[in-house]
Design a protein around this motif. Sequence first.
Motif, short mmCIF file in Angstrom:
data_model
loop_
_atom_site.label_atom_id
_atom_site.label_comp_id
_atom_site.label_asym_id
_atom_site.label_seq_id
_atom_site.Cartn_x
_atom_site.Cartn_y
_atom_site.Cartn_z
N ILE A 164 0.28 -13.95 -32.06
CA ILE A 164 1.46 -14.18 -31.21
C ILE A 164 2.16 -15.50 -31.54
O ILE A 164 3.35 -15.49 -31.82
CB ILE A 164 1.10 -14.06 -29.71
CG1 ILE A 164 0.72 -12.62 -29.41
CG2 ILE A 164 2.29 -14.48 -28.83
CD1 ILE A 164 0.28 -12.36 -27.98
N VAL A 240 -12.83 -5.38 -28.67
CA VAL A 240 -12.40 -6.33 -29.70
C VAL A 240 -13.59 -7.02 -30.36
O VAL A 240 -13.62 -7.21 -31.56
CB VAL A 240 -11.38 -7.34 -29.13
CG1 VAL A 240 -11.04 -8.42 -30.14
CG2 VAL A 240 -10.10 -6.62 -28.73
N GLY A 362 -4.48 -8.58 -24.39
CA GLY A 362 -4.82 -7.21 -23.99
C GLY A 362 -5.46 -7.09 -22.63
O GLY A 362 -5.85 -5.99 -22.23
N PRO A 524 8.87 -5.78 -36.47
CA PRO A 524 7.60 -6.26 -37.06
C PRO A 524 6.65 -6.94 -36.08
O PRO A 524 5.45 -6.92 -36.29
CB PRO A 524 8.06 -7.25 -38.13
CG PRO A 524 9.52 -7.43 -37.97
CD PRO A 524 10.05 -6.33 -37.12
N ARG A 525 7.17 -7.54 -35.01
CA ARG A 525 6.29 -8.23 -34.06
C ARG A 525 5.86 -7.33 -32.91
O ARG A 525 5.37 -7.81 -31.89
CB ARG A 525 6.97 -9.49 -33.50
CG ARG A 525 7.43 -10.50 -34.51
CD ARG A 525 6.33 -11.00 -35.42
NE ARG A 525 5.30 -11.80 -34.77
CZ ARG A 525 5.25 -13.13 -34.78
NH1 ARG A 525 6.20 -13.82 -35.39
NH2 ARG A 525 4.24 -13.77 -34.21
N LYS A 526 6.03 -6.05 -33.06
CA LYS A 526 5.62 -5.14 -32.00
C LYS A 526 4.13 -5.27 -31.72
O LYS A 526 3.34 -5.58 -32.62
CB LYS A 526 5.95 -3.70 -32.42
CG LYS A 526 5.66 -2.71 -31.32
CD LYS A 526 5.90 -1.28 -31.74
CE LYS A 526 5.32 -0.37 -30.65
NZ LYS A 526 5.54 1.04 -30.92
N CYS A 527 3.76 -5.02 -30.48
CA CYS A 527 2.36 -5.08 -30.07
C CYS A 527 1.46 -4.26 -31.00
O CYS A 527 1.79 -3.11 -31.32
CB CYS A 527 2.26 -4.53 -28.65
SG CYS A 527 0.60 -4.55 -27.97
N ALA A 533 -3.93 0.18 -25.35
CA ALA A 533 -3.64 -0.11 -23.94
C ALA A 533 -3.21 1.15 -23.19
O ALA A 533 -3.60 1.35 -22.03
CB ALA A 533 -2.54 -1.17 -23.87
C1 HEM Z 1 -0.20 -2.52 -21.44
C2 HEM Z 1 -0.69 -3.47 -22.18
C3 HEM Z 1 0.12 -4.29 -23.14
C4 HEM Z 1 1.45 -4.60 -23.11
C5 HEM Z 1 2.47 -4.18 -22.07
C6 HEM Z 1 1.72 -5.40 -24.28
C7 HEM Z 1 2.98 -5.87 -24.61
C8 HEM Z 1 3.26 -6.56 -25.77
C9 HEM Z 1 4.58 -6.95 -26.19
C10 HEM Z 1 5.87 -6.65 -25.41
C11 HEM Z 1 4.47 -7.58 -27.38
C12 HEM Z 1 5.62 -8.13 -28.23
C13 HEM Z 1 5.91 -9.55 -27.86
C14 HEM Z 1 7.15 -10.10 -28.52
O1 HEM Z 1 7.82 -9.42 -29.28
O2 HEM Z 1 7.44 -11.27 -28.25
C15 HEM Z 1 3.05 -7.64 -27.70
C16 HEM Z 1 2.52 -8.26 -28.81
C17 HEM Z 1 1.17 -8.31 -29.10
N1 HEM Z 1 0.17 -7.66 -28.41
FE1 HEM Z 1 0.38 -6.55 -26.76
N2 HEM Z 1 0.56 -5.55 -24.98
C18 HEM Z 1 -0.44 -4.89 -24.34
C19 HEM Z 1 -1.75 -4.75 -24.74
C20 HEM Z 1 -2.28 -5.32 -25.86
C21 HEM Z 1 -3.64 -5.12 -26.33
C22 HEM Z 1 -4.67 -4.22 -25.67
C23 HEM Z 1 -3.78 -5.89 -27.44
C24 HEM Z 1 -4.98 -6.06 -28.36
C25 HEM Z 1 -6.10 -5.43 -28.26
C26 HEM Z 1 -2.51 -6.56 -27.68
C27 HEM Z 1 -2.26 -7.43 -28.71
C28 HEM Z 1 -1.02 -7.93 -29.04
C29 HEM Z 1 -0.78 -8.78 -30.19
C30 HEM Z 1 -1.83 -9.31 -31.16
C31 HEM Z 1 0.61 -9.03 -30.23
C32 HEM Z 1 1.36 -9.86 -31.25
C33 HEM Z 1 1.82 -8.97 -32.37
C34 HEM Z 1 2.54 -9.71 -33.47
O3 HEM Z 1 3.25 -10.68 -33.21
O4 HEM Z 1 2.37 -9.29 -34.61
N3 HEM Z 1 -1.63 -6.18 -26.71
N4 HEM Z 1 2.34 -6.99 -26.72
#
Ligand code: HEM
Length: 585
Positions: A164, A240, A362, A524-527, A533
Amino acid sequence: MATAAISHLSTFPNANSHPKHNRGFSPLSSCVSHFPISIHFRSSMPRGCPVRCQSIDTNERKSDRNLLDNASNLLTQLLSGGSIGSMPTAEGAVTDLFDRPLFFSLYDWFLEHGSVYKLAFGPKAFVVVSDPIVARHILRENAFCYDKGVLADILEPIMGKGLIPADLDTWKQRRRVIAPGFHTSYLEAMIKIFTDCSERTILKFNKLLEGESPNDQKSIELDLEAEFSSLALDIIGLGVFNYDFGSVTKESPVIKAVYGTLFEAEHRSTFYIPYWKIPLARWIVPRQRKFQSDLKIINSCLDGLIRNAKESRQETDVEKLQQRDYLNLKDASLLRFLVDMRGADVDDRQLRDDLMTMLIAGHETTAAVLTWAVFLLAQNPTKMKKAQAEVDSVLGEGRPTFESLKKLQYIRLIVIEALRLYPQPPLLIRRALKSDVLPGGYKGDKDGYAIPAGTDVFISVYNLHRSPYFWDSPNDFEPERFMVQRKNEDIEGWAGFDPSRSPGALYPNEVISDFAFLPFGGGPRKCVGDQFALMESTVALALLLQKFDVQLKGTPQSVELVTGATIHTKNGLWCKLSKRSNLHH
Ligand code: HEM
């Protein structure tokens, strides 16, 4: 020109006791800031506006403007904010920021000023985006022209160089390695973990129900938000790094440290002055000392797990790793995958940052989805019954599998609809690294809007998801809306909803909706954890509804919203839980 457009997705033909309230922490201690914001805007909801935020009368607000607001706008014009292009400006707004969560005010200004406007805020100005065409430009088409801005500053002390907050070079390297870890066999194996952990929660509820007065006890009162938080923590630990926090049933120093860290992340995101950056503050300020000690506890736990994983390393190519028999592996975790991957050697520090980031990213996000799904269902008993009927017919009394998940269509859409109405986080934060020209978007300036390098941008996912231009009855809870397909004919530059753009998708996403629905960001920065989840939420919700009827303890209005990044309740989601009265297996 159509005024209101399309809110629908087609069916998916191919889709075959939490620390915060009961462990002596402050009510905020569970409120993870997945993506916090550096403005103080914690507050309760406006009276009479519990779930649906409607626009407040503009004239009324204008007359309420005070000196602070005017001074703030003057400053904005004089200082850096004034240099942001020709877009409409939301003025006189600062006082609004203190009365209620920021995203409510951003919604009102969206209706008033349009889908790209400048928010004057003291010496700074932010550009607020509420349009899919503009969001697509920032997140996908011109993604590398932006970084995470203030967000990275806040998260770096906790997540280090995790995905992140990571700088671009580190991000590119680690994203390439981490994203393949969420492959299909891994997700299938996770369904077992989601089920095991949910069953542990259900067992706890059953024990409580049978507990004190076995004969009379018909229902129990519980803070389900706290319970979901514990459940999500247990799941993320196992998924994880194969570590069982066991937080559904016990407390431990590590669990306390996780919540302490999350609490601090939220504090930092909502506090004006970054005093923690002052030399020695980390040793002198008691809460900063506690933060350092919490971090130390978690880090030493993660270091131990990394050490163990490395000692039993079996180096393998990615393709072979993905072909492992995940359902029968003792350790199917992402850590195992990352350590065993050939050619992906990293130092322990980077691995620890990756794990910490996923732990935080997460955990509360998923807990929030479950919280709001239950909140919405409890107000719609007919929909709750419909969901229960689906669970009965698909699962009976059995456990979910990957195959049955495909059939739990209504539960999946409830999860999605909860994310539409309560996106986590409600805002995405970016800062322009170079000057850029944003598209005008629907109803905006055809020439677009020029912004200089350094401009801070908020993409309001909350506004996008409740936009009257892209959704019918945008504030209503209608999981069924995703089952009706309609094509866009009127909005230039927006491709409409089309499930064929994401064949086989189990859940509607940003591709299908051409960025009108952005629960996990886009580009590219999508979750990376989106499917994890969504499946986790589907399993947990299905198993809860399989066994219990849920009612709110108080009125919906009494559930106050607060937000640091995720939208959560002020005092918990207190519910009455009883065993299903209409079990018909
Ligand atoms: C309902 C649950 C979740 C929601 C609503 C959510 C939402 C998001 C969103 C909106 C982003 C994009 C942020 C941005 O563009 O600034 C993001 C990025 C990320 N999320 Fe999630 N997330 C959830 C669950 C998880 C889980 C379970 C994990 C890991 C096991 C996770 C790991 C990450 C990581 C590592 C990023 C950064 C990706 C990057 O920059 O390449 N998230 N998440």
